[in-house]
Design a protein around this motif. Structure first.
Motif, PDB file in Angstrom:
ATOM      1  N   GLN A 194       0.682   4.160  -2.937  1.00 35.03           N
ATOM      2  CA  GLN A 194       0.433   5.683  -2.692  1.00 35.03           C
ATOM      3  C   GLN A 194       1.409   6.481  -3.078  1.00 35.03           C
ATOM      4  OE1 GLN A 194      -2.729   5.561  -2.437  1.00 35.03           O
ATOM      5  NE2 GLN A 194      -2.910   6.366  -0.668  1.00 35.03           N
ATOM      6  N   ARG A 195       2.729   6.156  -2.794  1.00 34.27           N
ATOM      7  CA  ARG A 195       3.781   6.905  -3.077  1.00 34.27           C
ATOM      8  C   ARG A 195       4.023   7.175  -4.657  1.00 34.27           C
ATOM      9  NH1 ARG A 195       8.044  10.090  -1.077  1.00 34.27           N
ATOM     10  NH2 ARG A 195       6.320  10.420   0.075  1.00 34.27           N
ATOM     11  N   GLU A 251       1.298   9.468  -5.718  1.00 32.48           N
ATOM     12  CA  GLU A 251       1.741  10.966  -5.381  1.00 32.48           C
ATOM     13  C   GLU A 251       2.692  11.418  -6.172  1.00 32.48           C
ATOM     14  OE1 GLU A 251       0.889  10.569  -0.497  1.00 32.48           O
ATOM     15  OE2 GLU A 251       2.857  10.296  -1.326  1.00 32.48           O
ATOM     16  N   ASP A 301      -2.630   7.565   4.257  1.00 28.69           N
ATOM     17  CA  ASP A 301      -1.487   6.553   4.604  1.00 28.69           C
ATOM     18  C   ASP A 301      -1.949   6.111   6.016  1.00 28.69           C
ATOM     19  OD1 ASP A 301       0.709   5.379   5.656  1.00 28.69           O
ATOM     20  OD2 ASP A 301       1.963   6.884   5.414  1.00 28.69           O
ATOM     21  N   SER A 343       5.373  14.533  -0.894  1.00 27.97           N
ATOM     22  CA  SER A 343       3.898  14.781  -0.337  1.00 27.97           C
ATOM     23  C   SER A 343       4.350  14.848   1.184  1.00 27.97           C
ATOM     24  CB  SER A 343       3.262  13.332  -0.493  1.00 27.97           C
ATOM     25  OG  SER A 343       2.242  13.285   0.206  1.00 27.97           O
ATOM     26  N   ALA A 390       2.575  13.104   3.486  1.00 29.48           N
ATOM     27  CA  ALA A 390       2.533  11.985   3.895  1.00 29.48           C
ATOM     28  C   ALA A 390       3.967  11.236   3.887  1.00 29.48           C
ATOM     29  CB  ALA A 390       1.757  10.911   3.050  1.00 29.48           C
ATOM     30  N   ALA A 391       4.902  11.549   4.890  1.00 29.87           N
ATOM     31  CA  ALA A 391       6.187  11.274   4.988  1.00 29.87           C
ATOM     32  C   ALA A 391       6.422  10.140   5.036  1.00 29.87           C
ATOM     33  CB  ALA A 391       6.773  11.955   6.264  1.00 29.87           C
ATOM     34  N   ARG A 392       7.305   9.476   4.066  1.00 26.37           N
ATOM     35  CA  ARG A 392       7.698   7.916   4.185  1.00 26.37           C
ATOM     36  C   ARG A 392       9.141   7.767   4.808  1.00 26.37           C
ATOM     37  NH1 ARG A 392       3.504   8.393   0.898  1.00 26.37           N
ATOM     38  NH2 ARG A 392       1.841   6.824   1.283  1.00 26.37           N
ATOM     39  N   GLU A 401       0.869  -1.113  -0.060  1.00 27.08           N
ATOM     40  CA  GLU A 401      -0.027  -0.055  -0.014  1.00 27.08           C
ATOM     41  C   GLU A 401       0.839   1.342   0.118  1.00 27.08           C
ATOM     42  OE1 GLU A 401      -3.932   1.590   2.357  1.00 27.08           O
ATOM     43  OE2 GLU A 401      -2.229   0.357   3.484  1.00 27.08           O
TER      44      GLU A 401
END
Lengths: 89, 712
Positions: free
Chosen positions: A34-35, A38, B234, B82, B84-86, A30
Motif C-alpha cells: 500500500q505504501r 501511495e 489499511d 498519506s 494512512a500513517a505507518r 500488505e
C-alpha cells in the motif's frame, strides 16, 4: 505500449542499471504494497533503474527512490525496450 | 458512483472560522517538500530545516500575521505520503488533522505544501486532505526546481480545476509569500469542487463504515468518512484509529467487508489508491507542461559517483576523514586562544582577591571547572558545521543508501542510519528521528543503540585524553585524529554488534523493507548552517553556564569540605578526606580493575548528568590539587597525577581505557529522559543504562588487564 514490447518479468533488483520496466505486481506484505502504491510506485508505474543490486536506486515519476534488497525483490517489473533519457516518466 | 455531495461539493461554497477568532492553519505535505522552510518564512521562527526526508518529527506551532495585522496560528506538521500513517511521525499529522490531539487545536484550514517538481505524488495526500471537507490552500512550492526539471506548472490551471486557491512559491527564496499571506488572510475560503469516484464495489463499505464511526465511535461525519477510507486502505485498525479501540460494530463491518473481498479475490484496498491516482492524473496533465525533455540531471550525475558501490564508500570515508582531521587541525588555534584567556582570567582573579574560600571557589571551582569545558567549543562548532553540510546538501539520504547493505547484515535497514548519523552530533535528536521508522521493533532497536554513536559531548573527553596521551604540538594532527577515528569506529561497531544481538534475541523479525526518497542535491545553505552552529554553540555555552557551573560549585564544595584538622595535610589528602573523596573511595574497588582511581571515580559519578561534566569535574579536582601552581593545563595535571605508591595514574593504557569507557557507557540523563518519553516506559532506558554501562566496564576490564599482562 503493444504487448510485444514487453519482455521478461523480473524482480526490480534484477533489472539492469539503465533499463526501464513497468511495475506489474507487488508481492510484499500488505502494508508495504500500500505504501508503494501511495508513493506512485504501484502497478503500471514506469521505473528506470539507475544503479544497485543489493540496494537499488530507481527513478519513478522524476523522483529518485532508494529500495533495499527485500523491497526490490517484492516488486515485479516487465522490462521495456530502452527509452530515451527522460521518457521514463 | 459519486460520493455524497456534502463531502466533495460540486457547487462552490464558502466557509470561514466558526467564530470571530483567527483561523488555525495546519501545514501539511510530503516529506522534504519545504514545509518547515515555508513555516519559518511565515512565522519568523527558526525551526530546523534540512534536505532529507524526516527532519520534522513533531508538530511546531507559530504565529503568522494577516495582511490586516491579525495573528494567525500556524501548525507545522511532519511530512507524510498519506493519511494512512505507518510511522509515529506520520501519525502526528493524521491525529492533528482528525482532532485527536488534546494538546493541539483542530485546524480550521489547511495549507497543503506541494513539491511542484513531483506534482502527481504530492497531490495524493492533497486528495485525501480534501476529503476532510475543510478549506484548503495549495502552496505550490519549489517552482524553480520544477523549471530546472523541464516542467512548467500552471498554478492558475490547477486552481481552476480544484476550485481552491493555489499559490506558486519558492519558500527558500521568499517568493510567493505575500500571495500566500493574502490567501491566508481571506475571511472566507472556497471548498474544493473537485470530486472523485470511489469504486462502485467500495462505496457501500465506505457508507456503512462512515455511519458506524459516526454513530458508535462518536466521530464527526467528515472525519468518519476520511477514517472509513483509511480503514479500507489499511486494515490495521490500531494503526488507523490510534490507541482508542474501535467499537465492536465498526470492527464487525470491517471484518465483513474484508472477508467478502478476500472471497471475491478482489484487492479493493489497492483499487482505492488507484482510483485516487486516476483522478489526479488528468489534473497533472492539465497543469503541467513539459518544456523540454530532460536528460540526466545534475543530481543523477552526482549520484553516479556518490551512490556507486565503490566510489560511494571512498567519498563517504573521505568525508569522515575530513571531519576528524578538521576537528584537530582547524580547532587548535581558537582552542589555544580560549585556553589562554581562561587561564589569564583565573590568574587575574587570583591576584585581585585575598586568599580564602571565596577565591578558591571562583578560581578552582568555577573558572577551573567551566573553563575546562568551554575550550572545546571550536571542535563542537566544526562538528556541527560538517553535520549541517551533510544535512543541507542532500548527502544524508545518500549516506543511508550506502549504509543500507551493512545495516541489512544486522537486521536493520538504511533508514535507521539517518537517526544514527544524527547521533554523532547528539543522541537526543537522533532518537527523536527514529519516529520516521515504520517498524516498531526496528525503531526500538535503533533507539537502544543510538547512544553508542559518539556524540559531541564525548568530544571533550576524547580530546582531553588524546592530549594527555600524545602531549605537545609536535605530534602530527593525523595521529591524534587516528585515535579519535578509532573511538568513533568503536562506537559504530558497538551499534552494529548490539543491533545484531537485539534483532536475534529480543526483537526477532524479518528484515524490514526500505523505500526512501533521495532528494535532489542542493548547494549548502551556509546561513542555515551558521545559524544552527550558533544555536548549538550557544546551547553548549548555556549548559556550561548553568548545569556545569552548578555542578562545579557543588563539586568544589564536596571536594573541599569537611576540612582536615591538620593544616599541613597535602591537597590530595584533603580531597581524599572530603565528601567527594569518600564517595570516590567507596567506588574505587569497582573501578580499580579498569585502572581508575577514586578521583576518576568522582568524574564518572558526576558525568552521569552529561559526559562533558567529566572534564569539568577533573578540572575542579585537579585544579584544587594544583592550586598553588597557576595555570596548569589539565593534561599536565593529569601527567603529574600518581597513585599513592608513586606510579603514574594516567598511563597511556588508562587514557585509552577511559576513552573506551566513554564510548560505551550511558552517561547522559537527558538521553535517558528522551528514551523514556519515546518508549513510554522506564523499562527500556533502565535496560539501556544496564547494558551500555555493563559493556563499558567489561570492555575496559578486558583492555586494561590484557594491556597490563603485556607490560603496558
Amino acid at each position: 505500449m503493444p504487448a510485444s514490447a514487453f519482455s521478461a518479468r523480473v524482480q526490480l533488483c534484477q533489472l539492469p542499471a539503465g533499463a526501464t520496466g513497468r511495475v506489474c505486481q507487488l508481492t510484499g506484505d500488505e502494508s508495504f504494497c500500500q505504501r508503494v502504491r501511495e508513493m506512485g510506485f504501484g502497478e503500471a508505474a514506469l521505473v528506470t533503474k539507475i544503479s544497485g543490486t543489493t540496494t537499488s536506486l530507481c527513478l519513478v515519476n522524476g523522483t529518485r527512490i532508494a529500495l533495499n534488497h527485500r523491497a526490490a525483490m517484492s516488486i515485479m517489473v516487465e522490462t521495456l525496450p530502452a527509452l530515451p533519457a527522460g521518457k521514463a516518466e | 458512483m459519486k460520493l455524497p455531495s456534502h463531502i466533495t461539493p460540486s457547487a462552490r461554497r464558502r466557509t470561514g472560522p466558526a467564530s470571530d477568532r483567527s483561523p488555525v492553519y495546519a501545514m501539511v505535505g510530503n516529506p522534504n517538500c519545504g514545509k518547515t522552510t515555508l513555516f519559518n518564512a511565515l512565522t519568523g521562527l527558526r525551526q530546523k530545516v534540512g534536505n532529507y526526508p524526516g527532519v520534522t518529527v513533531e508538530k511546531k506551532i507559530g504565529t503568522a500575521w494577516s495582511q490586516h495585522g491579525k495573528p494567525i496560528q500556524v501548525i507545522d506538521l511532519p511530512g507524510a505520503y498519506s493519511l494512512a500513517a505507518r510511522s509515529p511521525d506520520e501519525a502526528v499529522l493524521r491525529d492533528v488533522l482528525f482532532g485527536r490531539r488534546e494538546d493541539t487545536p483542530q485546524p480550521d484550514r489547511i495549507i497543503c505544501v506541494v513539491d511542484a517538481a513531483n506534482l502527481e505524488r504530492n497531490l495524493y495526500l492533497v486528495h485525501q486532505v480534501l476529503d476532510l471537507g475543510r478549506p484548503v490552500i495549495i502552496a505550490l512550492n519549489m517552482m524553480d526546481m520544477a523549471a530546472a526539471a523541464g516542467m512548467k506548472v500552471d498554478a492558475a490551471e490547477l486552481e481552476g480545476a480544484l476550485g481552491i486557491p493555489v499559490v506558486a512559491c519558492e519558500a527558500v527564496h521568499g517568493k510567493g509569500l505575500v500571495e500566500l499571506r493574502l490567501a491566508m488572510s481571506r475571511a472566507e475560503l472556497p471548498l474544493a469542487r473537485h470530486s472523485w469516484d470511489v469504486p462502485v464495489a467500495v462505496a457501500p463499505a465506505v457508507a456503512e463504515l462512515q455511519a458506524s464511526l459516526t454513530d458508535h465511535d462518536g466521530r464527526p461525519p467528515l472525519i468518519a468518512r476520511a477514517e472509513a477510507l483509511l480503514l479500507l486502505t489499511d486494515f490495521d485498525t490500531v494503526r488507523v484509529a490510534g490507541s482508542k479501540p474501535l467499537s465492536g460494530r465498526t470492527h464487525g463491518i470491517l471484518d465483513h467487508w474484508r472477508r467478502r473481498w478476500e472471497g471475491e479475490g478482489a484487492d479493493w484496498a489497492a483499487a482505492l489508491i488507484r482510483s485516487r491516482y486516476e483522478a489526479i492524473g488528468p489534473l497533472c496533465r492539465q497543469a503541467v507542461v513539459r518544456t523540454r525533455e530532460q536528460g540526466p540531471s545534475r543530481s543523477d550525475r552526482i549520484d553516479a559517483v556518490l551512490c556507486h558501490s565503490v566510489w560511494g564508500w571512498v567519498v563517504f570515508g573521505a568525508i569522515m576523514a575530513a571531519l576528524f582531521f578538521s576537528i584537530f587541525s582547524l580547532a587548535e588555534a581558537p582552542m589555544n586562544f580560549i585556553d589562554g584567556r581562561v587561564a589569564a582570567f583565573g590568574s587575574w582573579v587570583k591576584d585581585a582577591m585575598l586568599a580564602g574560600p571565596l577565591r578558591d571557589l571562583l578560581t578552582d571551582g568555577i573558572i577551573g571547572g567551566v573553563g575546562s569545558v568551554i575550550i572545546f567549543l571550536p571542535q563542537i562548532l566544526i562538528l556541527f558545521f560538517f553535520v549541517g553540510l551533510l544535512e543541507s546538501t542532500g548527502y544524508m539520504a545518500r549516506a543511508a543508501f550506502i549504509m543500507d547493505r551493512p545495516m541489512s547484515k544486522v537486521g536493520l535497514n538504511g533508514r535507521s542510519f539517518i537517526p544514527l548519523l544524527g547521533s554523532y552530533a547528539c543522541a537526543i535528536p537522533g532518537i527523536m528521528a527514529t519516529r520516521t521508522i515504520e517498524n516498531a521493533k526496528d525503531r526500538l532497536v535503533t533507539i537502544l543503540v543510538a547512544p553508542l554513536m559518539s556524540c559531541s559531548a564525548r568530544l571533550p573527553v576524547y580530546l582531553l585524553m588524546i592530549a594527555t596521551l600524545l602531549p605537545g604540538d609536535t605530534v602530527p594532527a593525523g595521529r591524534k585524529a587516528g585515535i579519535m577515528v578509532l573511538m568513533y569506529a568503536l562506537g559504530t561497531l558497538g551499534v552494529f554488534s548490539f543491533a545484531w544481538v537485539f534483532k536475534r534475541t529480543l526483537f526477532k523479525g524479518a528484515p524490514p523493507h526500505m523505500i526512501m526518497e533521495l532528494p535532489p542535491y542542493q548547494p549548502p545553505r551556509f546561513m542555515e548552517i551558521t545559524r544552527h552552529m550558533a544555536e548549538r554553540g550557544w546551547l553548549f555555552l548555556k549548559n556550561a553556564g548553568t548545569i556545569i557551573l552548578a555542578i562545579s560549585i557543588v563539586l568544589w564544595f564536596l571536594s573541599t569540605y569537611p576540612k582536615l584538622p591538620n593544616p599541613d595535610a597535602t591537597k590530595t589528602e584533603q580531597i581524599a578526606h572530603s565528601f567527594a573523596g569518600q564517595a570516590g573511595h567507596l567506588l574505587e574497588p569497582v573501578i580499580k580493575p579498569l585502572g581508575f582511581d577514586w578521583r576518576i571515580g568522582i568524574g564518572l559519578i558526576t558525568s552521569f548528568a552529561a559526559r562533558e561534566v567529566f572534564v569539568n569535574s577533573m578540572g575542579v579536582i585537579f585544579g584544587i590539587e594544583n592550586a598553588e601552581d597557576d595555570n596548569v593545563p589539565l593534561r599536565d595535571a593529569f601527567r603529574r597525577a600518581t597513585w599513592p605508591g608513586g606510579a603514574p595514574l594516567f598511563t597511556p593504557l588508562v587514557c585509552l581505557s577511559l576513552m573506551v569507557y566513554y564510548v560505551f557507557a550511558m552517561q547522559c540523563m537527558s538521553t535517558v529522559a528522551v528514551v523514556k518519553r519515546e518508549t513510554n516506559s522506564w523499562r527500556w532506558p533502565l535496560f539501556q543504562i544496564g547494558y551500555m554501562t555493563g559493556t563499558a566496564w567489561l570492555a575496559c576490564f578486558i583492555l586494561y588487564q590484557i594491556g597490563r599482562a603485556f607490560g603496558y
